[in-house]
Design a protein around this motif. Structure first.
Motif, PDB file in Angstrom:
ATOM      1  N   TYR A  12     -97.948   7.126  46.420  1.00 16.32           N
ATOM      2  CA  TYR A  12     -97.240   8.298  45.892  1.00 16.32           C
ATOM      3  C   TYR A  12     -97.219   9.423  46.925  1.00 16.32           C
ATOM      4  O   TYR A  12     -96.180  10.044  47.155  1.00 16.32           O
ATOM      5  CB  TYR A  12     -97.904   8.767  44.604  1.00 16.32           C
ATOM      6  N   LEU A  16     -93.920  10.849  48.690  1.00 11.75           N
ATOM      7  CA  LEU A  16     -93.583  12.261  48.516  1.00 11.75           C
ATOM      8  C   LEU A  16     -93.320  12.931  49.856  1.00 11.75           C
ATOM      9  O   LEU A  16     -92.343  13.654  50.026  1.00 11.75           O
ATOM     10  CB  LEU A  16     -94.714  12.982  47.782  1.00 11.75           C
ATOM     11  N   SER A  19     -90.029  11.497  51.491  1.00 13.04           N
ATOM     12  CA  SER A  19     -88.784  11.754  50.777  1.00 13.04           C
ATOM     13  C   SER A  19     -88.329  13.208  50.945  1.00 13.04           C
ATOM     14  O   SER A  19     -87.206  13.532  50.622  1.00 13.04           O
ATOM     15  CB  SER A  19     -88.942  11.446  49.294  1.00 13.04           C
ATOM     16  N   VAL A  21     -89.049  15.734  49.204  1.00 12.60           N
ATOM     17  CA  VAL A  21     -88.882  16.461  47.938  1.00 12.60           C
ATOM     18  C   VAL A  21     -89.857  17.632  47.892  1.00 12.60           C
ATOM     19  O   VAL A  21     -89.598  18.610  47.199  1.00 12.60           O
ATOM     20  CB  VAL A  21     -89.212  15.559  46.724  1.00 12.60           C
ATOM     21  N   ASN A  22     -90.926  17.516  48.627  1.00 13.11           N
ATOM     22  CA  ASN A  22     -91.956  18.546  48.626  1.00 13.11           C
ATOM     23  C   ASN A  22     -91.487  19.868  49.222  1.00 13.11           C
ATOM     24  O   ASN A  22     -92.128  20.886  49.016  1.00 13.11           O
ATOM     25  CB  ASN A  22     -93.194  18.055  49.366  1.00 13.11           C
ATOM     26  N   PHE A  43     -95.611  22.296  51.340  1.00  9.69           N
ATOM     27  CA  PHE A  43     -95.312  21.838  49.986  1.00  9.69           C
ATOM     28  C   PHE A  43     -94.943  23.045  49.154  1.00  9.69           C
ATOM     29  O   PHE A  43     -95.545  24.106  49.282  1.00  9.69           O
ATOM     30  CB  PHE A  43     -96.546  21.195  49.330  1.00  9.69           C
ATOM     31  N   ASN A  44     -93.976  22.889  48.257  1.00 12.86           N
ATOM     32  CA  ASN A  44     -93.719  23.973  47.315  1.00 12.86           C
ATOM     33  C   ASN A  44     -94.785  23.911  46.216  1.00 12.86           C
ATOM     34  O   ASN A  44     -95.545  22.952  46.121  1.00 12.86           O
ATOM     35  CB  ASN A  44     -92.287  23.912  46.762  1.00 12.86           C
ATOM     36  N   LEU A  46     -94.856  23.500  42.931  1.00 13.07           N
ATOM     37  CA  LEU A  46     -94.812  22.429  41.933  1.00 13.07           C
ATOM     38  C   LEU A  46     -95.417  21.147  42.491  1.00 13.07           C
ATOM     39  O   LEU A  46     -96.276  20.527  41.858  1.00 13.07           O
ATOM     40  CB  LEU A  46     -93.375  22.174  41.482  1.00 13.07           C
ATOM     41  N   TRP A  47     -94.997  20.752  43.684  1.00 13.11           N
ATOM     42  CA  TRP A  47     -95.480  19.498  44.251  1.00 13.11           C
ATOM     43  C   TRP A  47     -96.923  19.602  44.725  1.00 13.11           C
ATOM     44  O   TRP A  47     -97.618  18.591  44.819  1.00 13.11           O
ATOM     45  CB  TRP A  47     -94.556  19.039  45.382  1.00 13.11           C
ATOM     46  N   THR A  48     -97.384  20.807  45.009  1.00 12.92           N
ATOM     47  CA  THR A  48     -98.791  20.978  45.360  1.00 12.92           C
ATOM     48  C   THR A  48     -99.668  20.639  44.161  1.00 12.92           C
ATOM     49  O   THR A  48    -100.641  19.894  44.282  1.00 12.92           O
ATOM     50  CB  THR A  48     -99.059  22.426  45.812  1.00 12.92           C
ATOM     51  N   LEU A  50     -98.760  18.918  41.325  1.00 11.26           N
ATOM     52  CA  LEU A  50     -98.568  17.521  40.933  1.00 11.26           C
ATOM     53  C   LEU A  50     -99.255  16.562  41.909  1.00 11.26           C
ATOM     54  O   LEU A  50     -99.888  15.594  41.488  1.00 11.26           O
ATOM     55  CB  LEU A  50     -97.078  17.186  40.846  1.00 11.26           C
ATOM     56  N   GLY A  51     -99.115  16.839  43.175  1.00  8.78           N
ATOM     57  CA  GLY A  51     -99.745  15.985  44.182  1.00  8.78           C
ATOM     58  C   GLY A  51    -101.257  15.975  44.060  1.00  8.78           C
ATOM     59  O   GLY A  51    -101.894  14.926  44.173  1.00  8.78           O
TER      60      GLY A  51
END
Length: 95
Positions: A12, A16, A19, A21-22, A43-44, A46-48, A50-51
């Motif tokens: 994952y 991430l 891709s 998307v981060n 990383f933005n 949200l992805w911080t 979630l990651g």
């Protein structure tokens, strides 16, 4: 189980990162910085979050739960073994 959990977390994380998307929402900032040699891995928010949850906290929770289960089962086995040894010792004394 633990290996599978960490493997999925790593897949994952790499997916991430590759891709891109981060960096959604950070395009203007990325264009404004000058990168020579090495770039900052961004990383933005949200992805911080979630990651972190998916790649660290979830696998750690799985590990803790599995090891707690192993500990409880081992503790039950110790009690059974102690009870058996007490029964054997009391039977030997009665003879």
């Amino acid at each position: 189980m633990v290996g599978t959990c960490w493997t999925l977390a790593a897949a994952y994380a790499y997916g991430l990162a590759y891709s891109r998307v981060n960096v959604a929402g950070l395009e203007e900032y990325l264009e404004s910085i000058y990168c020579v040699g090495s770039c900052i891995f961004l990383f933005n928010s949200l992805w911080t979050v979630l990651g972190s949850i998916i790649t660290f906290f979830f696998p750690c929770t799985v590990m803790v739960c599995l090891y707690a289960k192993i500990f409880l089962v081992a503790k039950q086995h110790i009690r059974k073994i102690e009870n058996m040894s007490h029964c054997v010792n009391s039977n030997d004394r009665g003879r």
